[in-house]
Design an enzyme around this catalytic site. Structure first.
Site, PDB file in Angstrom:
ATOM      1  N   LYS A  47       2.019 -40.498 -12.432  1.00 32.77           N
ATOM      2  CA  LYS A  47       1.883 -41.615 -13.384  1.00 32.77           C
ATOM      3  C   LYS A  47       0.413 -41.993 -13.567  1.00 32.77           C
ATOM      4  CE  LYS A  47       2.923 -44.702  -9.546  1.00 32.77           C
ATOM      5  NZ  LYS A  47       3.941 -45.555  -8.911  1.00 32.77           N
ATOM      6  N   ARG A 145      11.879 -55.326  -7.454  1.00 34.73           N
ATOM      7  CA  ARG A 145      11.215 -54.872  -8.677  1.00 34.73           C
ATOM      8  C   ARG A 145      12.288 -54.364  -9.639  1.00 34.73           C
ATOM      9  NH1 ARG A 145       6.098 -50.793  -8.277  1.00 34.73           N
ATOM     10  NH2 ARG A 145       7.713 -49.262  -7.766  1.00 34.73           N
ATOM     11  N   HIS A 174      12.471 -47.894  -2.711  1.00 35.39           N
ATOM     12  CA  HIS A 174      11.001 -47.909  -2.634  1.00 35.39           C
ATOM     13  C   HIS A 174      10.546 -48.932  -1.598  1.00 35.39           C
ATOM     14  CE1 HIS A 174       7.011 -47.014  -4.027  1.00 35.39           C
ATOM     15  NE2 HIS A 174       6.768 -48.243  -4.426  1.00 35.39           N
ATOM     16  N   ARG A 231       7.982 -38.844  -2.138  1.00 40.38           N
ATOM     17  CA  ARG A 231       7.241 -39.042  -3.391  1.00 40.38           C
ATOM     18  C   ARG A 231       5.769 -39.249  -3.054  1.00 40.38           C
ATOM     19  NH1 ARG A 231      11.639 -42.783  -3.923  1.00 40.38           N
ATOM     20  NH2 ARG A 231      10.152 -44.492  -3.766  1.00 40.38           N
ATOM     21  N   TYR A 275     -27.973 -58.718 -17.269  1.00 40.28           N
ATOM     22  CA  TYR A 275     -27.405 -59.977 -17.776  1.00 40.28           C
ATOM     23  C   TYR A 275     -27.387 -61.058 -16.700  1.00 40.28           C
ATOM     24  CZ  TYR A 275     -25.480 -57.414 -21.790  1.00 40.28           C
ATOM     25  OH  TYR A 275     -25.310 -56.662 -22.924  1.00 40.28           O
ATOM     26  N   CYS A 322     -23.180 -53.551 -16.508  1.00 39.97           N
ATOM     27  CA  CYS A 322     -22.969 -53.767 -17.941  1.00 39.97           C
ATOM     28  C   CYS A 322     -21.775 -52.929 -18.407  1.00 39.97           C
ATOM     29  CB  CYS A 322     -24.217 -53.358 -18.725  1.00 39.97           C
ATOM     30  SG  CYS A 322     -25.732 -54.146 -18.150  1.00 39.97           S
ATOM     31  N   MET A 323     -21.482 -53.003 -19.696  1.00 38.65           N
ATOM     32  CA  MET A 323     -20.329 -52.247 -20.188  1.00 38.65           C
ATOM     33  C   MET A 323     -20.567 -50.743 -20.086  1.00 38.65           C
ATOM     34  SD  MET A 323     -18.429 -52.252 -23.907  1.00 38.65           S
ATOM     35  CE  MET A 323     -18.208 -54.009 -23.998  1.00 38.65           C
ATOM     36  N   ASP A 324     -21.814 -50.306 -20.361  1.00 44.46           N
ATOM     37  CA  ASP A 324     -22.086 -48.871 -20.448  1.00 44.46           C
ATOM     38  C   ASP A 324     -23.209 -48.394 -19.539  1.00 44.46           C
ATOM     39  OD1 ASP A 324     -20.393 -48.920 -22.919  1.00 44.46           O
ATOM     40  OD2 ASP A 324     -22.121 -50.073 -23.632  1.00 44.46           O
TER      41      ASP A 324
END
Ligand code: PLP
Length: 395
Positions: A47, A145, A174, A231, A275, A322-324
């Protein structure tokens, strides 16, 4: 979400920030788990883009290794695998939403049935389509769940015996606390699961052929729970669930995350970095900029805590993520534009940064780090043994 290119071998045309997946290590991890869990079978859990490792590529590898079953969370993940040509059985672990059942059946995906009502819907859809559905019954033994409660599972099991158009291939539960030092809650859940399975013995019937409850923590630390199948999630990717889980299986991380220096400068005292101006030096330092940020899944919560490896040495990320981009203080050491920066993984001389460390810096768990390296970061698949490599030995 945009799909950035996934390619093998060629790294030149991609942005310098890349995830490298070591396929031989994944294969070795699968085999090590298999040897430990035998005679139980191993279901690799794929997943969330195979925990960030690349859904289709990991599935192809697992299929080639003879994995008997794959596990995914949602219908869409199962359909992606079928469209990519994966033919082995696939269990969708999550609940069935709305009118998805015909799509499960059209793609030969195994359904998780967690109520009498759902079972009836599966039976009706399979009859209408003239196919035989494959079903695993889900029992809730203490996670709250999905699944029918262990103390009221009788009607679901009873209903599952009247199956004209579906086959009950498995029954599962689980664990909620298998990664804890104290195994008593896991033992309680396992006892409850066995209590549910007594339904079959009491009627002189064989149980469904695949009884399963063990996740990674239980695979490594609770062998009594292996039953017919286990699993394997995070352990398959070479990461232990927690420090409390005994290191019984020698697995190694298959994922490395790397970037390169793109800018070099000297920063003077009194000139804060990034920042919010949260960090500055009291002496001149060399600071390099690296093109990775929270927009890639390098969490902003790691600001002021994270470290990276450049030329075999660990250096701190300074100022806010920062973002990038991030900035790294290398004090007065040498670095050039283009130098490799290891975010997760191991340098040739042995220095390593682990997923566990990033999780610690970000105040989270390794699962969240791995599943958040997003698709903006190209994946490069390493086929040959000994090339590249993830962070240090475990186990
Ligand atoms: C995610 C998941 C697993 C795998 O968990 P790990 O702890 O990563 O091994 C197993 N079973 C179910 C039902 C899951 O949702």
């Amino acid at each position: 979400m945009l799909n950035y290119p996934t390619i093998s071998h060629t790294t030149d045309i991609l942005r310098p920030t890349q995830v490298e997946i070591n396929l031989p290590r994944l294969a070795a991890n699968y085999r090590a788990i298999q040897a430990h869990a035998a005679p139980a079978a191993v279901m690799p859990i794929l997943k969330a883009n195979a925990y960030g490792h690349g859904l289709v590529e990991v599935a192809r590898l697992m299929q080639s290794l003879g994995a008997p079953y794959l596990g995914v969370a949602f219908l869409e993940e199962g359909i992606l695998l079928r469209e990519a040509g994966i033919t082995i059985p696939i269990l969708v672990l999550g609940g069935i939403i709305g009118n998805q059942i015909p799509l499960f059946l059209a793609h030969d995906l195994t359904l998780t049935a967690s109520s009498v009502d759902k079972l009836g819907q599966i039976e009706a859809a399979a009859r209408a389509m003239g196919v035989r559905a494959k079903v695993h019954l889900k029992i809730d033994t203490g996670m709250e769940r999905i699944g029918v409660h262990y103390y009221s599972a009788g009607p679901l099991l009873e209903a599952s015996l009247a199956c004209d158009h579906f086959q009950v291939e498995g029954i599962f539960s689980h664990f909620a606390n298998a990664d804890a030092a104290d195994q008593s809650y896991s033992q309680l859940q396992l006892d409850r699961f066995h209590g549910v399975l007594d339904f079959y013995a009491a009627r002189g019937l064989p149980p469904p052929p695949l009884r399963h409850i063990a996740n990674s923590a239980a695979i490594a630390g609770f062998p009594a729970s292996h039953l017919d199948m286990v699993r394997a999630g995070i352990l398959l990717y070479g990461v232990y669930p927690s420090a409390d889980v005994p290191r019984t299986i020698a697995v190694r991380p298959a994922l490395s995350w790397k970037s390169r220096v793109v800018y070099f400068k000297v920063v003077q005292p009194g000139h804060p970095v990034s920042y919010g101006s949260t960090w500055q030096s009291d002496h001149p330092v060399r600071v390099v900029t690296v093109p990775v940020g929270y927009g890639d899944g390098y969490f902003r919560a790691m600001s002021g805590r994270a470290e990276v490896i450049i030329r075999g040495q660990r250096y701190p990320v300074v100022g806010r993520v920062c973002m990038d981009q991030i900035m790294v203080n290398i004090e007065w050491a040498t670095a050039y534009n283009g130098d490799e920066v290891i975010l997760i993984g191991q340098a040739e001389d042995g220095a390593a940064i682990t997923v566990e460390e990033l999780a610690e810096w970000a105040g989270t768990i390794p699962w969240e780090i791995l599943t958040n390296v997003n698709t903006r970061v190209p994946r490069v698949f390493v086929e040959a043994q000994g090339v590249g490599g993830g962070a240090g030995e475990q186990g």
